[in-house]
Design an enzyme around this catalytic site. Structure first.
Site, PDB file in Angstrom:
ATOM      1  N   ASP A  10     -17.352 -38.678   2.858  1.00 35.51           N
ATOM      2  CA  ASP A  10     -17.405 -37.212   2.827  1.00 35.51           C
ATOM      3  C   ASP A  10     -17.718 -36.727   4.231  1.00 35.51           C
ATOM      4  O   ASP A  10     -18.144 -37.510   5.098  1.00 35.51           O
ATOM      5  CB  ASP A  10     -18.483 -36.743   1.840  1.00 35.51           C
ATOM      6  N   SER A  11     -17.553 -35.436   4.428  1.00 34.02           N
ATOM      7  CA  SER A  11     -17.888 -34.831   5.719  1.00 34.02           C
ATOM      8  C   SER A  11     -19.388 -34.814   5.978  1.00 34.02           C
ATOM      9  O   SER A  11     -19.811 -34.617   7.115  1.00 34.02           O
ATOM     10  CB  SER A  11     -17.345 -33.398   5.779  1.00 34.02           C
ATOM     11  N   CYS A  73     -14.708 -35.622  -0.955  1.00 36.34           N
ATOM     12  CA  CYS A  73     -14.679 -34.403  -0.140  1.00 36.34           C
ATOM     13  C   CYS A  73     -13.447 -33.615  -0.543  1.00 36.34           C
ATOM     14  O   CYS A  73     -12.322 -34.129  -0.461  1.00 36.34           O
ATOM     15  CB  CYS A  73     -14.616 -34.767   1.345  1.00 36.34           C
ATOM     16  N   GLU A 154     -26.504 -28.139   3.976  1.00 37.77           N
ATOM     17  CA  GLU A 154     -26.815 -29.221   4.918  1.00 37.77           C
ATOM     18  C   GLU A 154     -28.172 -28.993   5.594  1.00 37.77           C
ATOM     19  O   GLU A 154     -28.851 -29.947   5.973  1.00 37.77           O
ATOM     20  CB  GLU A 154     -25.719 -29.338   5.972  1.00 37.77           C
ATOM     21  N   CYS A 187     -16.140 -28.004  -3.903  1.00 43.61           N
ATOM     22  CA  CYS A 187     -16.727 -28.694  -2.752  1.00 43.61           C
ATOM     23  C   CYS A 187     -17.855 -29.558  -3.302  1.00 43.61           C
ATOM     24  O   CYS A 187     -18.651 -29.081  -4.128  1.00 43.61           O
ATOM     25  CB  CYS A 187     -17.263 -27.693  -1.731  1.00 43.61           C
ATOM     26  N   HIS A 189     -20.513 -30.405  -2.004  1.00 45.14           N
ATOM     27  CA  HIS A 189     -21.835 -29.865  -1.695  1.00 45.14           C
ATOM     28  C   HIS A 189     -22.317 -28.905  -2.780  1.00 45.14           C
ATOM     29  O   HIS A 189     -23.526 -28.757  -2.996  1.00 45.14           O
ATOM     30  CB  HIS A 189     -21.810 -29.104  -0.359  1.00 45.14           C
TER      31      HIS A 189
END
Length: 276
Positions: A10-11, A73, A154, A187, A189
């Site tokens: 993932d990013s 991702c 993040e 997403c 996240h």
């Protein structure tokens, strides 16, 4: 039996939201995870840049002898799956969008109004919308980019008024104007703010691709006769930058889903490794 690990990437930290579900459902399987935290977020970058980063990470995972690659991702899944499959034709490569799209297409009908929230790149690609409507043309699908979510997550800015106000900023009009009853978290996240969204919009059915993808992983392992049978291999988690916020978020993610799924991340210089 195939005791090689499954590669996830993932990013950043978002892809970790898939891992506890896998550990619960397929506890014999081992994992190598790479989070590109030094270069996150991907969702506002040029597609050529995203593809370059994704190829580097996939090259590394293949060097680690993984038996399949899971793209945890949505941005990469929306832009790079076909390129990665062409580069590595002998390794099953699974993006996170297809399993969730199938779930929505099969369980929603004409009476449903479905919304998709994601990064700018994911939404601009229309990957979810196109795939869902290919399978169920009658569905009403609406899309909305929420670019501030990933940087806030993040940074660990989740359980507070800043995040709640940001959710309302992006979603109040989107939900109301389209009369949404179902929203896809486009997403990986976003499961970290799922509870916030549920509190603000209790009428919504929230679709979490991070949990849905595990069923498809299981199908692929079965189809290729690649289930693990138990080994001494230890799960390995890499990040390209181990910030304090990132380390704090790891405990938050795994405490939510699996108390016994504690992990230790290793700082990793991907560019240096690929130059060897």
């Amino acid at each position: 039996m195939d005791n090689r690990p499954i590669g996830f990437f993932d990013s950043g930290l978002g892809g970790l939201t898939c891992i506890p579900y896998l550990m619960k459902r397929l506890p014999e399987e081992k994992i190598i995870y790479f989070g590109d935290t030094a270069r996150t977020p991907y969702g506002s970058k040029a597609i050529r840049t995203i593809k370059g980063f994704s190829m580097e990470i996939a090259d590394f995972l293949v060097k680690c002898n993984v038996k399949m690659i899971v793209i945890a991702c949505n941005t990469v899944s929306a832009t790079c799956v076909d390129d990665l499959r062409k580069r590595f034709p002998d390794i099953p490569i699974l993006g996170i969008i297809e399993p969730a799209a199938r779930e929505v297409a099969s369980h929603c009908g004409v009476s449903n109004n479905v919304g998709i929230i994601g990064t700018k790149v994911t939404i601009a690609s229309h990957a979810y919308k196109d795939m869902i409507q290919d399978m169920n043309p009658d569905l009403s699908i609406n899309e909305n980019a929420c670019p501030a979510f990933v940087p806030l997550i993040e940074e660990g800015i989740i359980d507070n008024d800043i995040m709640n106000l940001t959710i309302k900023y992006y979603m109040d009009g989107f939900v109301r104007e389209n009369e949404l009853d179902t929203v896809i978290l486009g997403c990986t996240h976003y499961p970290l703010i799922k509870k916030n969204i549920e509190r603000i919009y209790p009428q919504l059915n929230i679709i979490n691709p991070s949990s849905i993808i595990v069923s498809r992983i299981e199908e692929i392992l079965r189809d290729h006769d690649m289930f693990a049978g138990g080994s001494d291999f230890k799960n390995v988690f890499y990040a390209s930058d181990l910030s304090e916020n990132f380390l704090n978020m790891i405990d938050h993610i795994f405490a939510e889903e699996a108390d016994d799924a504690k992990v230790k991340f290793l700082n990793f210089d991907l560019e240096k490794e690929l130059m060897k």
